[in-house]
Design an enzyme around this catalytic site. Structure first.
Site, PDB file in Angstrom:
ATOM      1  N   GLU A 191       0.868  -1.178   0.000  1.00 48.92           N
ATOM      2  CA  GLU A 191       0.000   0.000   0.000  1.00 48.92           C
ATOM      3  C   GLU A 191       0.903   1.225   0.000  1.00 48.92           C
ATOM      4  O   GLU A 191       1.448   1.614   1.032  1.00 48.92           O
ATOM      5  CB  GLU A 191      -0.919  -0.014   1.230  1.00 48.92           C
ATOM      6  CG  GLU A 191      -1.886  -1.180   1.263  1.00 48.92           C
ATOM      7  CD  GLU A 191      -2.900  -1.138   0.129  1.00 48.92           C
ATOM      8  OE1 GLU A 191      -3.067  -0.048  -0.472  1.00 48.92           O
ATOM      9  OE2 GLU A 191      -3.520  -2.167  -0.162  1.00 48.92           O
ATOM     10  N   CYS A 229      -1.395   9.313   1.942  1.00 46.70           N
ATOM     11  CA  CYS A 229      -1.160   8.688   0.637  1.00 46.70           C
ATOM     12  C   CYS A 229      -2.292   8.978  -0.337  1.00 46.70           C
ATOM     13  O   CYS A 229      -2.069   9.030  -1.549  1.00 46.70           O
ATOM     14  CB  CYS A 229      -0.961   7.188   0.800  1.00 46.70           C
ATOM     15  SG  CYS A 229      -2.348   6.326   1.580  1.00 46.70           S
TER      16      CYS A 229
END
Length: 469
Positions: A191, A229
């Site tokens: 991720e 993110c």
């Protein structure tokens, strides 16, 4: 035939170019290719048999049996998929959401029945300590452990064999994780991040435009001062509305964070000196500094950087080639908003694309002509909170997915199980081979193909009867 590097490079280039043309996305293309592939097999059966005989010495009947889809030979039978835990799992969590990004994948790992080691980020020491001290008081310490430490501890952990590694962090560190995992063929979920763009269409309704800008501010500076993110990295907008956008951004920033944001107590600081210095260096480029239209002030003592807006910074500057991961927002102007698609496609695939528009054609183009971990229309960040949607990246923004049922799947192996009966045996599946056995196999193949067609048409009872697995 000798193949040189230039030939291979040209081959890959041509394939990539053809993929980008979009031809392979149409249903018609896919059906035509699959039909042609079936035609290839049917019309070249003798050549296939001869090739298998030359390479492996296979008898034509054996070749037909092994290369054809004829599960009717296994009647009666049934199949199932059994989810089983992978085993011993290693979870690396990130510092920007250090509690959630440790517990969220842990939920899936536990639900699937694994034992787990959590390695919290040393860059969030208080949260790391909380996890290490609290988890053993609530969870089974025989199965779930928290190991604290810095990079040296991470390296030591990666020397061991794991059944799954789940990593949240930067692409740079992910390469080390993946390299270590490859030594033991350990599956990984990465991720990562990416420069997530926001496409802002020229919404004619002033209230719609204002709401879109408000959500952009929330999606840029709201989550950890841009250190997220899936936070907005830059905005694409038509040049004719860029000045209006800048003024609205300034107004909403002041409403959210006051005239002096460092005193507002509602905006996060930069996580550490290293990242503070990195962000400051992005602004030191003279051409980048000249593009600042709001903010730009920094306070080293408190590791604080003011919400900063940049209008058309150089596209080759670090601020536009590296993930910002901070409170700097570049605005990139285009003549027509449709040009934003080409701009996005010229860069690595982002973790998320945000698009504010009511234009259904533009929406469709974004969905079909770009690739990203997710697409959210007319809002930001909310896709992360929806557990019925998978969360994950693509390409440089990572791979693998989790959240909700997808977390369970990520930490499970789907084992195929087939149950046969001992009450019936079909001898033509065995040698010695004969013309009769070949014809029998052909008939079984045709019946199975007919059953598949019936299944596609929705006649599931036939499918159950013939045990098409």
């Amino acid at each position: 035939m000798e193949i040189n590097g230039e030939f291979l490079e040209e081959t890959v280039r041509e394939l990539r170019q053809y993929f980008r043309s979009g031809s392979t996305r149409s249903v018609t293309w896919r059906k035509n290719q699959l039909t042609a592939l079936l035609d290839l097999v049917h019309k070249n059966e003798d050549a296939i048999s001869e090739s298998l005989y030359q390479d492996l010495g296979k008898h034509p009947v054996e070749a037909f049996r092994d290369e054809s889809d004829i599960p009717l030979l296994f009647f009666p039978a049934k199949g199932e998929v059994l989810a089983e835990p992978l085993g011993v799992v290693l979870i690396f969590s990130s510092w920007n959401f250090p509690i959630m990004l440790a517990l969220d994948p842990l939920i899936g790992a536990i639900a699937a029945g694994n034992v787990v080691v959590i390695k919290p980020s040393e860059q969030a020491p208080a949260c790391s300590s909380f996890l290490a001290n609290t988890i053993p008081r609530y969870l089974d310490s025989n199965a779930i452990r928290v190991i604290e430490g810095g990079a040296a501890v991470s390296q030591q952990l990666l020397l061991h064999k794991w059944d799954k590694i789940f990593f949240t962090g930067s692409p740079r560190v992910a390469r080390f994780v993946m390299s270590a995992a490859a030594k033991n063929l350990t599956p990984v979920t990465l991720e990562l991040g990416g420069k997530c763009p926001a496409i802002l269409d020229s919404l004619p309704n002033p209230s719609d435009f204002k709401l879109a800008v408000k959500r952009i501010v929330g999606g840029k500076w709201g989550p950890c001062s841009g250190q997220a993110c899936i936070g907005i990295d830059y905005v694409l907008v038509e040049e004719k509305v860029s000045s209006h956008l800048v003024e609205l951004l300034k107004k909403i920033i002041r409403r959210f964070y006051g005239d002096n944001p460092i005193e507002s107590k509602v905006i996060s600081r930069i996580v550490n000196k290293q990242n503070f210095t990195r962000l400051c260096n992005l602004l030191k480029d003279p051409l980048v500094a000249a593009s600042i239209v709001h903010g730009g002030s920094v306070e080293e003592k408190h590791l604080f950087i003011e919400p900063t807006i940049l209008l058309d910074p150089p596209l080759d500057a670090d601020v536009m080639t590296e993930e910002i991961f901070g409170p700097l927002l570049p605005i990139i102007t285009v003549n027509k908003i449709g040009e934003s698609i080409e701009f996005i496609n010229s860069r690595p695939k982002p973790l998320a694309i945000y698009a504010f528009t009511k234009d259904e054609t533009l929406k469709r183009r974004i969905l079909t002509e770009t690739s990203s971990g997710s697409v959210t229309f007319n809002d930001t960040m909310v896709q992360f909170l929806c557990d019925t949607l998978p969360f994950g990246g693509v390409g440089q923004s990572g791979f693998g997915r989790y959240h909700g049922k997808y977390s369970f799947d990520t930490f499970s192996h789907e084992k195929a199980v087939m149950h046969r009966s001992l009450c019936l045996e079909i001898e033509p599946r065995y040698p010695p081979w004969s013309k009769f056995k070949l014809e029998f196999l052909r008939l079984a193949y045709k019946l199975n193909y007919f059953g598949l067609l019936l299944h596609i048409l929705g006649l599931k009872r036939y499918n159950q009867l013939s045990c098409l697995l």
